[in-house]
Enzyme design. Structure first.
Site, PDB file in Angstrom:
ATOM      1  N   ARG A  67      14.360   0.758   3.269  1.00 35.44           N
ATOM      2  CA  ARG A  67      15.221  -0.371   2.917  1.00 35.44           C
ATOM      3  C   ARG A  67      16.654   0.014   2.615  1.00 35.44           C
ATOM      4  O   ARG A  67      17.575  -0.750   2.843  1.00 35.44           O
ATOM      5  CB  ARG A  67      14.653  -1.049   1.669  1.00 35.44           C
ATOM      6  CG  ARG A  67      13.623  -2.067   2.011  1.00 35.44           C
ATOM      7  CD  ARG A  67      13.202  -2.787   0.774  1.00 35.44           C
ATOM      8  NE  ARG A  67      11.922  -3.420   1.041  1.00 35.44           N
ATOM      9  CZ  ARG A  67      11.252  -4.090   0.155  1.00 35.44           C
ATOM     10  NH1 ARG A  67      11.695  -4.211  -1.063  1.00 35.44           N
ATOM     11  NH2 ARG A  67      10.111  -4.641   0.476  1.00 35.44           N
ATOM     12  N   LYS A 176      -3.455   6.059   2.693  1.00 35.21           N
ATOM     13  CA  LYS A 176      -4.239   5.337   1.710  1.00 35.21           C
ATOM     14  C   LYS A 176      -3.342   4.879   0.541  1.00 35.21           C
ATOM     15  O   LYS A 176      -2.260   5.430   0.404  1.00 35.21           O
ATOM     16  CB  LYS A 176      -5.384   6.211   1.228  1.00 35.21           C
ATOM     17  CG  LYS A 176      -4.977   7.299   0.239  1.00 35.21           C
ATOM     18  CD  LYS A 176      -6.219   7.950  -0.263  1.00 35.21           C
ATOM     19  CE  LYS A 176      -6.026   8.868  -1.349  1.00 35.21           C
ATOM     20  NZ  LYS A 176      -5.518   8.898  -2.531  1.00 35.21           N
ATOM     21  N   LYS A 210      -7.895  19.382   6.817  1.00 33.66           N
ATOM     22  CA  LYS A 210      -7.961  20.757   6.297  1.00 33.66           C
ATOM     23  C   LYS A 210      -8.859  21.584   7.201  1.00 33.66           C
ATOM     24  O   LYS A 210      -9.949  21.149   7.576  1.00 33.66           O
ATOM     25  CB  LYS A 210      -8.503  20.763   4.853  1.00 33.66           C
ATOM     26  CG  LYS A 210      -7.552  20.128   3.840  1.00 33.66           C
ATOM     27  CD  LYS A 210      -8.097  20.228   2.429  1.00 33.66           C
ATOM     28  CE  LYS A 210      -7.328  19.345   1.470  1.00 33.66           C
ATOM     29  NZ  LYS A 210      -6.149  19.945   0.868  1.00 33.66           N
ATOM     30  N   GLU A 244      -9.055  19.356  -9.918  1.00 36.50           N
ATOM     31  CA  GLU A 244      -7.609  19.604  -9.977  1.00 36.50           C
ATOM     32  C   GLU A 244      -7.249  20.002 -11.391  1.00 36.50           C
ATOM     33  O   GLU A 244      -7.788  19.429 -12.346  1.00 36.50           O
ATOM     34  CB  GLU A 244      -6.849  18.335  -9.611  1.00 36.50           C
ATOM     35  CG  GLU A 244      -7.083  17.894  -8.191  1.00 36.50           C
ATOM     36  CD  GLU A 244      -6.226  16.702  -7.857  1.00 36.50           C
ATOM     37  OE1 GLU A 244      -5.052  16.918  -7.533  1.00 36.50           O
ATOM     38  OE2 GLU A 244      -6.719  15.575  -7.949  1.00 36.50           O
ATOM     39  N   HIS A 269     -11.996  11.267  -0.110  1.00 29.71           N
ATOM     40  CA  HIS A 269     -12.138  12.694   0.196  1.00 29.71           C
ATOM     41  C   HIS A 269     -13.566  13.190  -0.073  1.00 29.71           C
ATOM     42  O   HIS A 269     -14.153  13.887   0.749  1.00 29.71           O
ATOM     43  CB  HIS A 269     -11.160  13.537  -0.627  1.00 29.71           C
ATOM     44  CG  HIS A 269      -9.735  13.073  -0.556  1.00 29.71           C
ATOM     45  ND1 HIS A 269      -9.212  12.459   0.545  1.00 29.71           N
ATOM     46  CD2 HIS A 269      -8.710  13.138  -1.448  1.00 29.71           C
ATOM     47  CE1 HIS A 269      -7.931  12.161   0.324  1.00 29.71           C
ATOM     48  NE2 HIS A 269      -7.620  12.559  -0.878  1.00 29.71           N
TER      49      HIS A 269
HETATM   50  C1  BG6 Z   1      -4.656  12.612  -2.914  1.00 31.08           C
HETATM   51  C2  BG6 Z   1      -4.743  11.965  -4.257  1.00 31.08           C
HETATM   52  O1  BG6 Z   1      -5.264  11.809  -1.933  1.00 31.08           O
HETATM   53  O2  BG6 Z   1      -5.335  13.865  -2.949  1.00 31.08           O
HETATM   54  C3  BG6 Z   1      -4.142  12.871  -5.335  1.00 31.08           C
HETATM   55  O3  BG6 Z   1      -4.054  10.729  -4.229  1.00 31.08           O
HETATM   56  C4  BG6 Z   1      -4.787  14.222  -5.282  1.00 31.08           C
HETATM   57  O4  BG6 Z   1      -4.294  12.293  -6.619  1.00 31.08           O
HETATM   58  C5  BG6 Z   1      -4.768  14.788  -3.873  1.00 31.08           C
HETATM   59  O5  BG6 Z   1      -4.049  15.061  -6.165  1.00 31.08           O
HETATM   60  C6  BG6 Z   1      -5.553  16.062  -3.772  1.00 31.08           C
HETATM   61  O6  BG6 Z   1      -5.321  16.637  -2.525  1.00 31.08           O
HETATM   62  P1  BG6 Z   1      -5.297  18.209  -2.324  1.00 31.08           P
HETATM   63  O7  BG6 Z   1      -5.069  18.391  -0.874  1.00 31.08           O
HETATM   64  O8  BG6 Z   1      -4.184  18.736  -3.191  1.00 31.08           O
HETATM   65  O9  BG6 Z   1      -6.640  18.684  -2.791  1.00 31.08           O
END
Ligand code: BG6
Length: 531
Positions: A67, A176, A210, A244, A269
């Site tokens: 924008r 997403k 991946k 994470e 995922h």
């Molecule tokens: C994303 C999520 O889809 O995947 C994040 O929105 C998350 O919250 C991330 O941190 C994790 O991806 P990766 O590749 O770092 O494991």
């Protein structure tokens, strides 16, 4: 995947010898929402890498669209920072940047103004003409999801969506979230389905890009020794962990507080990993057949226990604690998060796959923020031998302790220090008959010196090639939402506090209990040690 894409890749001669001999892909790439983080951190570095390796042509125009007012040069400068920081190639040279960036452009567009799309179309056609590239367009929607529909409607009204499909002249990529529950996902699919055909839609789940995730299928169906064991006769249970250590990144609190761990990571995922590990061999290694098999897994997915959701699913939220040795504040104190929020930052569940192969085998899934380490793995735990003839020991240095019988475990470590590890029992050297668990490891970093491609490199190349194998089909998406939505509804209806866990730990007590009630335990995965 390779070998069944729309374009074959004959070797070309006379190419730059530093670049692989492939036929580079060519299309105009229009990135909507180009001011966002994703463009500078992931998309442009990936496109740069593809170009550097000879997969993307020198002239294919890449147009950032958003924008705000911005000149081409301003956009190029912003992207240069992103590429030099995030592309896999070492230091970015001026020469490379000059060659690559000459096809970067920026065009302003208000995605909610249908009329603006007509002028936009003219601008794109002009750029295509001057670049000598025409016929194929990729539109990458890196916008917020509430702009998906108006963006596609705008493209339609401006005559930018070809009818009849099948010619691959337009592919639209969606980031997403694709809905926030079953009903909203169905609505988006329905609304988009009026404008685009399924073949034109590419729903990104970056986990599928991946390298190690793709390897699950190659490992399973390229070896004959494991597959006969992948079933209820030999496997005790499966654990899938996407952990994470980070909390909520700055600026993301607003999104995350609406979303939570189940919507953000498990629904997409984690369930995709589950599909790959549990699916039947496809008839052909082809997008349709692979996605058909994944769909069947999702359709067979069921709660691990009957009755209330709390019998098989646990929601957690991190409280004050530590992360990498530093104090870490509670989720409720994060920026843009409601201080009374009940949103889950952790989810664990016990599921079943009700089919002939897996009946009776529990699948334990968990994901969360502020866990001890960033590590994603799938662990397949085999049954113990029928008779325990030996004692087992575990040793640290020279000190060994007697422990209970240990099962064989096959571990796919998705990230980091990507590896496949098989835990086996062997005789401890010495004068007694004692078993010692040891690991047979395959580590990517020692096997492939070149380093692994980034997920977005692979996925963008697949979009350019028209290969949708690694993208989620609408029926898969719907089946995943169908499984997750009752859990979300139960949690949201009860509006109960999630179970708290200190930042830097493996989630709440309830998650541990999901397994200990059957005498099992979660692994404590770590990329720092092999086990
Ligand atoms: C994303 C999520 O889809 O995947 C994040 O929105 C998350 O919250 C991330 O941190 C994790 O991806 P990766 O590749 O770092 O494991």
């Amino acid at each position: 995947m390779a070998g069944m894409t729309s374009s074959a890749h004959p070797i070309v001669s006379g190419a730059d010898p530093t670049r692989p001999a492939v036929n580079p892909e060519e299309a105009a790439i229009l990135i909507f929402g180009a001011s966002g983080d994703l463009t500078a951190r992931k998309l442009l570095p990936a496109l740069f890498q593809l170009w550097k390796e000879g997969f993307l042509s020198d002239r294919a125009p890449i147009v950032g669209v958003a924008r705000r007012d911005k000149s081409d040069d301003e956009f190029r400068n912003e992207m240069r920072d992103g590429v030099s920081q995030f592309a896999r190639t070492g230091a970015l040279t001026d020469e490379d940047w000059a060659k690559f960036s000459q096809r970067l452009y920026y065009r302003r567009l208000d995605f909610t103004q249908e009329e603006a799309f007509r002028a936009f179309r003219g601008q794109v056609e002009e750029l295509e003409k001057s670049s000598g590239v025409s016929g194929r367009r990729i539109v990458y929607l890196a916008t917020s999801p509430d702009l998906f529909l108006s963006s596609v409607e705008g493209l339609g009204k401006a005559g930018m969506i070809p009818h009849g499909n099948g010619d691959g002249s337009l592919r639209v990529v969606f980031e997403k979230p694709f809905g926030h529950d079953l009903a909203s996902a169905q609505k988006i699919s329905h609304d988009l389905g009026r404008l685009l055909t399924e073949d034109q839609i590419y729903r990104i789940d970056h986990y599928l890009g991946k390298e190690t995730v793709q390897n699950i299928l190659l490992f399973r169906f390229g070896n004959s020794i494991f597959e006969p064991l992948f079933n209820r006769t030999h496997i005790d249970h499966v654990q899938i962990t996407v952990a994470e250590s980070q909390g909520i990144e700055r600026g993301r609190g607003g999104y995350y507080d609406e979303s939570g761990a189940l919507r953000d990571v498990l629904q997409n995922h984690v369930l995709q990993l589950l599909c790959l590990v549990a699916m039947e061999p496809p008839a052909l290694f082809d997008a349709k057949y692979i996605r058909d098999e994944k769909l069947k897994v999702l359709q067979s997915l069921a709660p691990g226990r009957p009755g209330d959701v709390s019998n098989w699913a646990v929601a957690g939220q991190y409280a004050d604690g530590t992360s990498d040795g530093e104090p870490a504040r509670a989720y409720r104190k994060e920026d843009r998060v409601d201080p009374k929020s009940n949103r889950e930052t952790f989810v664990a569940m016990e599921c079943r796959i009700d089919n002939w192969r897996w009946a009776g085998v529990p699948f334990y899934l968990r994901t969360g923020k502020r866990l001890p380490e960033r590590v994603s793995e799938i662990a397949i735990q085999f049954k113990l031998p029928p008779l325990n003839l030996f004692t087992t020991v575990e040793c640290e240095g020279d000190i060994c302790d007697l422990v209970g019988a240990r099962p064989n475990t096959l571990i796919f470590r998705i990230q980091p220090r990507e590896a496949i590890s098989l835990k086996i029992m062997t005789k401890r050297v010495g004068m007694q008959y004692q078993l010692l668990p040891v690991a047979m490891d395959f580590e990517y970093e020692s096997a492939f010196s070149k380093g692994l491609p980034e997920a977005y490199e692979r996925l963008l190349l697949d979009v350019l090639r028209g290969d949708s194998t690694l993208f989620t089909r609408s029926d898969e998406l719907e089946a995943a939402w169908k499984f997750c939505t009752p859990v979300l509804e139960a949690w949201e209806k009860q509006n109960r506090e999630p179970e708290f866990y200190p930042a830097g730990t493996w989630g709440p007590e309830g998650s541990t209990k999901l397994l200990t009630r059957t005498g099992r335990n979660w692994r404590s995965p770590s990329s720092k040690k092999n086990h």
